[in-house]
Motif scaffolding. Structure first.
Motif, PDB file in Angstrom:
ATOM      1  N   VAL A 169       0.867  -1.177   0.000  1.00  0.00           N
ATOM      2  CA  VAL A 169       0.000   0.000   0.000  1.00  0.00           C
ATOM      3  C   VAL A 169       0.900   1.222   0.000  1.00  0.00           C
ATOM      4  O   VAL A 169       1.764   1.363   0.876  1.00  0.00           O
ATOM      5  CB  VAL A 169      -0.915   0.034   1.241  1.00  0.00           C
ATOM      6  CG1 VAL A 169      -1.880   1.214   1.141  1.00  0.00           C
ATOM      7  CG2 VAL A 169      -1.676  -1.268   1.397  1.00  0.00           C
ATOM      8  N   ALA A 171       1.517   4.498   1.079  1.00  0.00           N
ATOM      9  CA  ALA A 171       0.918   5.275   2.162  1.00  0.00           C
ATOM     10  C   ALA A 171       1.603   6.626   2.327  1.00  0.00           C
ATOM     11  O   ALA A 171       2.829   6.700   2.479  1.00  0.00           O
ATOM     12  CB  ALA A 171       0.997   4.478   3.465  1.00  0.00           C
ATOM     13  N   LYS A 174       3.835   7.175   5.419  1.00  0.00           N
ATOM     14  CA  LYS A 174       5.171   6.570   5.352  1.00  0.00           C
ATOM     15  C   LYS A 174       6.147   7.517   4.645  1.00  0.00           C
ATOM     16  O   LYS A 174       7.321   7.605   5.018  1.00  0.00           O
ATOM     17  CB  LYS A 174       5.101   5.237   4.613  1.00  0.00           C
ATOM     18  CG  LYS A 174       4.329   4.169   5.360  1.00  0.00           C
ATOM     19  CD  LYS A 174       5.040   3.766   6.639  1.00  0.00           C
ATOM     20  CE  LYS A 174       4.307   2.650   7.348  1.00  0.00           C
ATOM     21  NZ  LYS A 174       4.988   2.225   8.584  1.00  0.00           N
ATOM     22  N   ASN A 208      -6.874   5.751   7.808  1.00  0.00           N
ATOM     23  CA  ASN A 208      -6.196   4.853   8.748  1.00  0.00           C
ATOM     24  C   ASN A 208      -6.947   3.537   8.881  1.00  0.00           C
ATOM     25  O   ASN A 208      -6.328   2.472   9.005  1.00  0.00           O
ATOM     26  CB  ASN A 208      -6.072   5.526  10.112  1.00  0.00           C
ATOM     27  CG  ASN A 208      -5.089   6.682  10.095  1.00  0.00           C
ATOM     28  OD1 ASN A 208      -4.160   6.704   9.281  1.00  0.00           O
ATOM     29  ND2 ASN A 208      -5.272   7.637  10.985  1.00  0.00           N
ATOM     30  N   LEU A 211      -6.197   1.418   5.842  1.00  0.00           N
ATOM     31  CA  LEU A 211      -4.827   0.925   5.908  1.00  0.00           C
ATOM     32  C   LEU A 211      -4.711  -0.233   6.895  1.00  0.00           C
ATOM     33  O   LEU A 211      -4.056  -1.241   6.617  1.00  0.00           O
ATOM     34  CB  LEU A 211      -3.886   2.061   6.310  1.00  0.00           C
ATOM     35  CG  LEU A 211      -2.388   1.734   6.330  1.00  0.00           C
ATOM     36  CD1 LEU A 211      -1.919   1.244   4.962  1.00  0.00           C
ATOM     37  CD2 LEU A 211      -1.578   2.953   6.764  1.00  0.00           C
ATOM     38  N   GLU A 215      -3.573  -4.027   5.979  1.00  0.00           N
ATOM     39  CA  GLU A 215      -2.431  -4.638   6.659  1.00  0.00           C
ATOM     40  C   GLU A 215      -2.826  -5.935   7.357  1.00  0.00           C
ATOM     41  O   GLU A 215      -2.061  -6.907   7.373  1.00  0.00           O
ATOM     42  CB  GLU A 215      -1.822  -3.650   7.652  1.00  0.00           C
ATOM     43  CG  GLU A 215      -1.096  -2.494   6.965  1.00  0.00           C
ATOM     44  CD  GLU A 215      -0.534  -1.484   7.947  1.00  0.00           C
ATOM     45  OE1 GLU A 215       0.417  -0.768   7.576  1.00  0.00           O
ATOM     46  OE2 GLU A 215      -1.066  -1.404   9.079  1.00  0.00           O
ATOM     47  N   LYS A 220       1.598  -4.702   3.020  1.00  0.00           N
ATOM     48  CA  LYS A 220       2.652  -3.956   3.700  1.00  0.00           C
ATOM     49  C   LYS A 220       2.608  -2.514   3.216  1.00  0.00           C
ATOM     50  O   LYS A 220       2.608  -2.256   2.014  1.00  0.00           O
ATOM     51  CB  LYS A 220       4.020  -4.572   3.412  1.00  0.00           C
ATOM     52  CG  LYS A 220       4.177  -5.986   3.956  1.00  0.00           C
ATOM     53  CD  LYS A 220       5.556  -6.550   3.651  1.00  0.00           C
ATOM     54  CE  LYS A 220       5.693  -7.962   4.196  1.00  0.00           C
ATOM     55  NZ  LYS A 220       7.030  -8.556   3.886  1.00  0.00           N
ATOM     56  N   SER A 221       2.545  -1.583   4.145  1.00  0.00           N
ATOM     57  CA  SER A 221       2.521  -0.174   3.771  1.00  0.00           C
ATOM     58  C   SER A 221       3.937   0.332   3.567  1.00  0.00           C
ATOM     59  O   SER A 221       4.868  -0.084   4.246  1.00  0.00           O
ATOM     60  CB  SER A 221       1.806   0.652   4.846  1.00  0.00           C
ATOM     61  OG  SER A 221       2.449   0.505   6.095  1.00  0.00           O
ATOM     62  N   CYS A 222       4.096   1.237   2.616  1.00  0.00           N
ATOM     63  CA  CYS A 222       5.434   1.739   2.312  1.00  0.00           C
ATOM     64  C   CYS A 222       5.358   3.107   1.645  1.00  0.00           C
ATOM     65  O   CYS A 222       4.299   3.536   1.187  1.00  0.00           O
ATOM     66  CB  CYS A 222       6.184   0.759   1.403  1.00  0.00           C
ATOM     67  SG  CYS A 222       5.389   0.498  -0.180  1.00  0.00           S
TER      68      CYS A 222
END
Length: 250
Positions: A169, A171, A174, A208, A211, A215, A220-222
């Protein structure tokens, strides 16, 4: 050289038949004549150099001259899940994302999507996007036309995450926190033939709550660096990074 995608049944051992809009394009736009050459690609990514034999507005027939073996596809299959953006941004994302190697585009209605698609509007928009993807695939020498999936909700998208080898994802938070390693780490863990789902939020970003749901499903958020990218830029930056990692950094 002009390239055209055809269905498997349009391609035999010795001949290819092209009809409808592509036949009209060959005849009226390109003004081709018997003896001219084109490249035809079927649904199994078989690319053939063909010589035109007969040309009409409704049907073109060509004889197969030789098979071509250049591979222009990314080593991993990348699908872009795009939160519905405003205006014609999705047209741009599909066109450029096709050039950069995506195999599919999955529009989804995010919590912060201003645009909403009903069934009728969604079907019409999908048809337009399929045409854009086809034209872009031909222009960029792809061996396949990316799939345009039916628009889904965030919940439906969450349920699809585990059907891919991995999911990231993109984000905004991040990026603000200057996170720079998660995306590269994920690419290092993938091997040729694997599939990756890249989730991009709409103009307002991903909430949020969304997200957290992504997750929990395994995403995986990045971030993609310290800068905040527009929704129509994020997936293209990701695809360019993927191309660099797998195709140029050798």
């Amino acid at each position: 050289m002009q390239r055209y995608f055809v269905a498997n049944e349009q391609m035999s051992d010795k001949h290819v038949t092209i009809n409808s809009d592509d036949a009209a394009h060959i005849t009226k736009v390109m003004r081709m004549q018997p003896g001219d050459t084109i490249v035809c690609i079927n649904q199994e990514q078989r690319a053939l150099l063909c010589v035109l034999e007969s040309v009409t507005l409704n049907e073109v027939t060509a004889s197969i001259k030789e098979e071509l073996f250049a591979n222009t596809e990314l080593p991993i299959s990348v699908t872009i899940a795009q939160g519905l953006p405003k205006g014609d941004k999705l047209d741009f994302i599909v066109q450029k994302g096709t050039e950069l190697g995506a195999v599919g585009f999955l529009p989804f209605s995010a919590a912060r999507s201003i645009v909403k698609w009903d069934a009728k509007k969604g079907a019409k928009k999908r048809e337009r996007l399929e045409k854009i993807a086809k034209e872009s695939a031909e222009q960029s020498y792809r061996l396949m036309v990316p799939t345009i999936f039916t628009s889904s909700s965030s919940k439906q998208l969450t349920e699809l995450i585990n059907t891919f080898t991995a999911c990231v994802v993109l984000a905004e938070e991040k990026a603000k926190a200057n996170e720079t390693s998660a995306f590269a780490t994920q690419l290092q863990e993938l091997s040729p033939g694997d599939s990756l789902l890249v989730i991009v939020g709409p103009e307002g970003g991903i909430t949020n709550e969304e997200l957290e749901e992504f997750e929990r499903a395994g995403a995986k958020s990045c971030g993609l660096g310290p800068r905040i990218l527009r929704t129509e830029t994020a997936s293209l930056a990701a695809l360019a990074a993927i191309s660099y990692h797998y195709e140029l950094m050798r």
